[in-house]
Write an enzyme that holds these catalytic residues in place. Sequence first.
Site, PDB file in Angstrom:
ATOM      1  N   SER A 117       2.415  32.007 -23.421  1.00  0.00           N
ATOM      2  CA  SER A 117       3.409  32.637 -24.288  1.00  0.00           C
ATOM      3  C   SER A 117       2.770  33.856 -24.944  1.00  0.00           C
ATOM      4  CB  SER A 117       3.835  31.628 -25.364  1.00  0.00           C
ATOM      5  OG  SER A 117       3.883  32.239 -26.634  1.00  0.00           O
TER       6      SER A 117
ATOM      7  N   HIS B 247       5.682  34.133 -20.455  1.00  0.00           N
ATOM      8  CA  HIS B 247       6.779  33.838 -21.376  1.00  0.00           C
ATOM      9  C   HIS B 247       6.677  34.811 -22.543  1.00  0.00           C
ATOM     10  CE1 HIS B 247       9.364  30.881 -23.645  1.00  0.00           C
ATOM     11  NE2 HIS B 247       8.666  31.296 -24.675  1.00  0.00           N
TER      12      HIS B 247
ATOM     13  N   ASP C 103       8.011  36.136 -26.114  1.00  0.00           N
ATOM     14  CA  ASP C 103       8.738  35.656 -27.290  1.00  0.00           C
ATOM     15  C   ASP C 103       9.338  36.804 -28.085  1.00  0.00           C
ATOM     16  OD1 ASP C 103       6.368  33.070 -27.463  1.00  0.00           O
ATOM     17  OD2 ASP C 103       8.535  32.789 -27.209  1.00  0.00           O
TER      18      ASP C 103
ATOM     19  N   MET D 202      11.658  37.981 -30.996  1.00  0.00           N
ATOM     20  CA  MET D 202      12.205  37.488 -32.263  1.00  0.00           C
ATOM     21  C   MET D 202      12.772  38.659 -33.066  1.00  0.00           C
ATOM     22  SD  MET D 202       9.176  34.842 -33.313  1.00  0.00           S
ATOM     23  CE  MET D 202       8.479  33.690 -32.129  1.00  0.00           C
TER      24      MET D 202
ATOM     25  N   HIS E 262      12.214  35.085 -23.739  1.00  0.00           N
ATOM     26  CA  HIS E 262      12.755  34.012 -24.586  1.00  0.00           C
ATOM     27  C   HIS E 262      13.386  34.704 -25.795  1.00  0.00           C
ATOM     28  CE1 HIS E 262      11.848  30.345 -27.399  1.00  0.00           C
ATOM     29  NE2 HIS E 262      13.126  30.513 -27.189  1.00  0.00           N
TER      30      HIS E 262
ATOM     31  N   MET F 160      14.980  34.853 -29.020  1.00  0.00           N
ATOM     32  CA  MET F 160      15.273  34.181 -30.297  1.00  0.00           C
ATOM     33  C   MET F 160      15.945  35.222 -31.191  1.00  0.00           C
ATOM     34  SD  MET F 160      11.649  32.190 -30.423  1.00  0.00           S
ATOM     35  CE  MET F 160      10.916  33.367 -29.279  1.00  0.00           C
TER      36      MET F 160
ATOM     37  N   MET G  33      13.235  23.060 -26.998  1.00  0.00           N
ATOM     38  CA  MET G  33      12.212  23.487 -27.948  1.00  0.00           C
ATOM     39  C   MET G  33      11.573  22.267 -28.611  1.00  0.00           C
ATOM     40  SD  MET G  33      11.949  26.767 -27.905  1.00  0.00           S
ATOM     41  CE  MET G  33      10.900  26.973 -29.334  1.00  0.00           C
TER      42      MET G  33
ATOM     43  N   GLY H  99      10.026  30.531 -34.056  1.00  0.00           N
ATOM     44  CA  GLY H  99       9.663  31.540 -35.038  1.00  0.00           C
ATOM     45  C   GLY H  99       8.174  31.757 -35.168  1.00  0.00           C
ATOM     46  N   PHE H 100       7.380  30.720 -34.842  1.00  0.00           N
ATOM     47  CA  PHE H 100       5.931  30.859 -35.015  1.00  0.00           C
ATOM     48  C   PHE H 100       5.169  30.044 -33.981  1.00  0.00           C
ATOM     49  CE2 PHE H 100       6.424  33.097 -38.908  1.00  0.00           C
ATOM     50  CZ  PHE H 100       7.619  32.599 -39.453  1.00  0.00           C
ATOM     51  N   GLY H 101       3.950  30.490 -33.687  1.00  0.00           N
ATOM     52  CA  GLY H 101       3.071  29.719 -32.821  1.00  0.00           C
ATOM     53  C   GLY H 101       2.279  28.729 -33.667  1.00  0.00           C
TER      54      GLY H 101
ATOM     55  N   ASP I 217       8.650  24.119 -25.008  1.00  0.00           N
ATOM     56  CA  ASP I 217       7.981  25.229 -25.691  1.00  0.00           C
ATOM     57  C   ASP I 217       7.724  24.876 -27.144  1.00  0.00           C
ATOM     58  OD1 ASP I 217       9.066  28.678 -26.458  1.00  0.00           O
ATOM     59  OD2 ASP I 217       7.093  27.723 -26.538  1.00  0.00           O
ATOM     60  N   GLY I 218       6.436  24.936 -27.550  1.00  0.00           N
ATOM     61  CA  GLY I 218       6.088  24.695 -28.938  1.00  0.00           C
ATOM     62  C   GLY I 218       5.160  23.499 -29.091  1.00  0.00           C
ATOM     63  N   GLY I 219       3.886  23.782 -29.478  1.00  0.00           N
ATOM     64  CA  GLY I 219       2.939  22.696 -29.687  1.00  0.00           C
ATOM     65  C   GLY I 219       2.488  22.015 -28.410  1.00  0.00           C
TER      66      GLY I 219
ATOM     67  N   GLY J  42       0.973  28.596 -26.131  1.00  0.00           N
ATOM     68  CA  GLY J  42       0.484  29.736 -26.896  1.00  0.00           C
ATOM     69  C   GLY J  42      -0.916  29.471 -27.421  1.00  0.00           C
ATOM     70  N   SER J  43      -1.016  28.808 -28.580  1.00  0.00           N
ATOM     71  CA  SER J  43      -2.308  28.632 -29.252  1.00  0.00           C
ATOM     72  C   SER J  43      -3.315  27.859 -28.410  1.00  0.00           C
ATOM     73  CB  SER J  43      -2.090  27.937 -30.602  1.00  0.00           C
ATOM     74  OG  SER J  43      -1.244  26.821 -30.459  1.00  0.00           O
TER      75      SER J  43
HETATM   76  C1  DX5 Z   1       7.830  29.818 -30.896  1.00  0.00           C
HETATM   77  C2  DX5 Z   1       7.715  30.400 -29.513  1.00  0.00           C
HETATM   78  C3  DX5 Z   1       6.665  29.727 -28.664  1.00  0.00           C
HETATM   79  C4  DX5 Z   1       5.252  29.785 -29.256  1.00  0.00           C
HETATM   80  C5  DX5 Z   1       4.401  28.712 -28.643  1.00  0.00           C
HETATM   81  O1  DX5 Z   1       9.018  30.171 -31.465  1.00  0.00           O
HETATM   82  O2  DX5 Z   1       8.957  30.338 -28.833  1.00  0.00           O
HETATM   83  O3  DX5 Z   1       6.683  30.269 -27.347  1.00  0.00           O
HETATM   84  O4  DX5 Z   1       4.681  31.028 -29.060  1.00  0.00           O
HETATM   85  O5  DX5 Z   1       3.150  28.713 -29.271  1.00  0.00           O
HETATM   86  P1  DX5 Z   1       2.335  27.348 -29.465  1.00  0.00           P
HETATM   87  O6  DX5 Z   1       1.999  26.859 -28.077  1.00  0.00           O
HETATM   88  O7  DX5 Z   1       1.109  27.781 -30.228  1.00  0.00           O
HETATM   89  O8  DX5 Z   1       3.192  26.409 -30.207  1.00  0.00           O
HETATM   90 ZN    ZN Z   2       8.905  30.837 -26.678  1.00  0.00          ZN
END
Ligand code: DX5
Ligand code: ZN
Length: 231
Positions: A20, A45, A47, A49, A78, A80, A149, A154-156, A184-186, A206-207
């Site tokens: 991401s 991917h 993101d 926003m 993606h 958002m 999701m 909104g955040f990684g 997607d997410g965590g 992402g992270s």
């Molecule tokens: C959050 C994004 C994700 C995010 C994933 O709104 O849509 O794609 O970047 O990051 P991690 O893997 O760190 O949760």
């Molecule tokens: Zn995403």
Amino acid sequence: MPRRDFLEDFRQAPPAVLPSLLLCDFGNLAAEVHALQAAGARALHLDVMDGNFVPNLTYGMTIVEAVRKSTDLPLEAHLMIARPADYVDAFIDAGADVVTIHAEAVDDPRPVLEQIRRRGAAAGLAINPPTPVETIAAALPLCDVVLAMSVMPGFGSQAFDPVALNKLRALRRQWGDSLLLEVDGGVNEKTVAECARAGAQLLVVGSAIFRRGGRPYPESIAELTELARAS
Ligand code: DX5
Ligand code: ZN
């Protein structure tokens, strides 16, 4: 021109780890994209926003264009954003192959999904953790990808919400392999296997790639892919 050929590849050879582009080094974007492709990423991917649909602001078509210039990998935008119907054409023109909109951003996602497919791109539909799968039942025949999701967007670096797993299982049961399922997410070393077991073929990360203390991308992508495959 958008592509759809990769959809079959993902169906035939899941799972795929999708980096991401949110926590990457945007100061060296082209180099990052090349490094991710060399590291075995099968798609990227992006993101997007708007600071309205989600409480954060990232980037738009110009970054998609820049990434497009740096790789032939499939790109997922993606979105958002509020009012996705006003922007899907611009993201496809910028080089997106998959355009994923949020069900919570529109009254009826079907016309927007049809708009995306008419342009020859793949149509994705995302639902946030509080949104039940039943909400999008009528739109599923128009989807190539469904994104459950596992965080509020909104955040990684947020914690994984297992509510996504039951949605993946329900969708896999109802739709078999005809729908590509995404999470997607965590998603990280601890959660990726159960996501794949629940039916996710596209695993957005992402992270667990970009916040691993400089760990080489090939190692992170290989480990996450192996954990998902072995699940
Ligand atoms: C959050 C994004 C994700 C995010 C994933 O709104 O849509 O794609 O970047 O990051 P991690 O893997 O760190 O949760
Ligand atoms: Zn995403």
